[in-house]
Design a protein around this motif. Structure first.
Motif, PDB file in Angstrom:
ATOM      1  N   MET A  10       0.826  -1.205   0.000  1.00  0.00           N
ATOM      2  CA  MET A  10       0.000   0.000   0.000  1.00  0.00           C
ATOM      3  C   MET A  10       0.866   1.263   0.000  1.00  0.00           C
ATOM      4  O   MET A  10       0.558   2.229  -0.699  1.00  0.00           O
ATOM      5  N   ILE A  11       1.961   1.265   0.743  1.00  0.00           N
ATOM      6  CA  ILE A  11       2.858   2.417   0.748  1.00  0.00           C
ATOM      7  C   ILE A  11       3.468   2.622  -0.629  1.00  0.00           C
ATOM      8  O   ILE A  11       3.514   3.737  -1.156  1.00  0.00           O
ATOM      9  N   CYS A  12       3.904   1.529  -1.232  1.00  0.00           N
ATOM     10  CA  CYS A  12       4.520   1.623  -2.561  1.00  0.00           C
ATOM     11  C   CYS A  12       3.508   2.010  -3.634  1.00  0.00           C
ATOM     12  O   CYS A  12       3.849   2.736  -4.573  1.00  0.00           O
ATOM     13  N   ILE A  13       2.270   1.554  -3.511  1.00  0.00           N
ATOM     14  CA  ILE A  13       1.268   1.874  -4.537  1.00  0.00           C
ATOM     15  C   ILE A  13       0.968   3.372  -4.521  1.00  0.00           C
ATOM     16  O   ILE A  13       0.782   3.975  -5.580  1.00  0.00           O
ATOM     17  N   PHE A  14       0.942   3.992  -3.325  1.00  0.00           N
ATOM     18  CA  PHE A  14       0.720   5.431  -3.277  1.00  0.00           C
ATOM     19  C   PHE A  14       1.871   6.184  -3.926  1.00  0.00           C
ATOM     20  O   PHE A  14       1.670   7.158  -4.654  1.00  0.00           O
ATOM     21  N   GLY A  15       3.084   5.762  -3.668  1.00  0.00           N
ATOM     22  CA  GLY A  15       4.236   6.386  -4.311  1.00  0.00           C
ATOM     23  C   GLY A  15       4.231   6.191  -5.815  1.00  0.00           C
ATOM     24  O   GLY A  15       4.545   7.095  -6.584  1.00  0.00           O
ATOM     25  N   VAL A  17       1.573   5.612  -7.800  1.00  0.00           N
ATOM     26  CA  VAL A  17       0.500   6.403  -8.415  1.00  0.00           C
ATOM     27  C   VAL A  17       0.890   7.880  -8.456  1.00  0.00           C
ATOM     28  O   VAL A  17       0.670   8.560  -9.464  1.00  0.00           O
ATOM     29  N   GLY A  18       1.487   8.384  -7.401  1.00  0.00           N
ATOM     30  CA  GLY A  18       1.928   9.784  -7.389  1.00  0.00           C
ATOM     31  C   GLY A  18       2.970  10.056  -8.459  1.00  0.00           C
ATOM     32  O   GLY A  18       2.950  11.091  -9.126  1.00  0.00           O
ATOM     33  N   LYS A  19       3.894   9.113  -8.639  1.00  0.00           N
ATOM     34  CA  LYS A  19       4.926   9.263  -9.664  1.00  0.00           C
ATOM     35  C   LYS A  19       4.282   9.262 -11.052  1.00  0.00           C
ATOM     36  O   LYS A  19       4.682  10.036 -11.929  1.00  0.00           O
ATOM     37  N   PRO A  42      -2.943   0.492 -11.479  1.00  0.00           N
ATOM     38  CA  PRO A  42      -3.148   0.355 -10.025  1.00  0.00           C
ATOM     39  C   PRO A  42      -4.325  -0.549  -9.672  1.00  0.00           C
ATOM     40  O   PRO A  42      -4.235  -1.332  -8.726  1.00  0.00           O
ATOM     41  N   ILE A  46      -4.120  -3.846  -7.406  1.00  0.00           N
ATOM     42  CA  ILE A  46      -4.958  -3.979  -6.213  1.00  0.00           C
ATOM     43  C   ILE A  46      -5.852  -5.215  -6.323  1.00  0.00           C
ATOM     44  O   ILE A  46      -6.045  -5.943  -5.345  1.00  0.00           O
TER      45      ILE A  46
END
Length: 74
Positions: A10-15, A17-19, A42, A46
């Motif tokens: 989950m931490i990596c997916i937010f990074g 998606v932001g990238k 994403p 998920i």
């Protein structure tokens, strides 16, 4: 162990998606590319985690993060 992998995911997916959002607006990708990278990838990752395929989704996410870090931004 699975909970730790899920939290890391989950931490990596937010990074990730932001990238991808940053890439999308800086390089003015076409609408299809933006839709694929911001929506479908994403959700596919998920969905893989939701169906118990974290052992496939996590390496895909790690490879995507490495590529995102190695690509030189303009």
């Amino acid at each position: 162990m699975i909970m730790l992998l899920t939290m890391l995911f989950m931490i990596c997916i937010f990074g990730f998606v932001g990238k991808l959002i940053g890439f999308a607006f800086r390089f003015s990708w076409s609408l299809i590319k933006v839709a694929f990278f911001l929506v479908f990838l994403p959700f596919i990752l998920i969905a893989m985690v939701a169906y118990g395929l974290i052992y496939i989704a996590l390496p895909v996410l790690v490879v995507a993060m490495i590529v995102g870090l190695l690509v030189k931004e303009a």
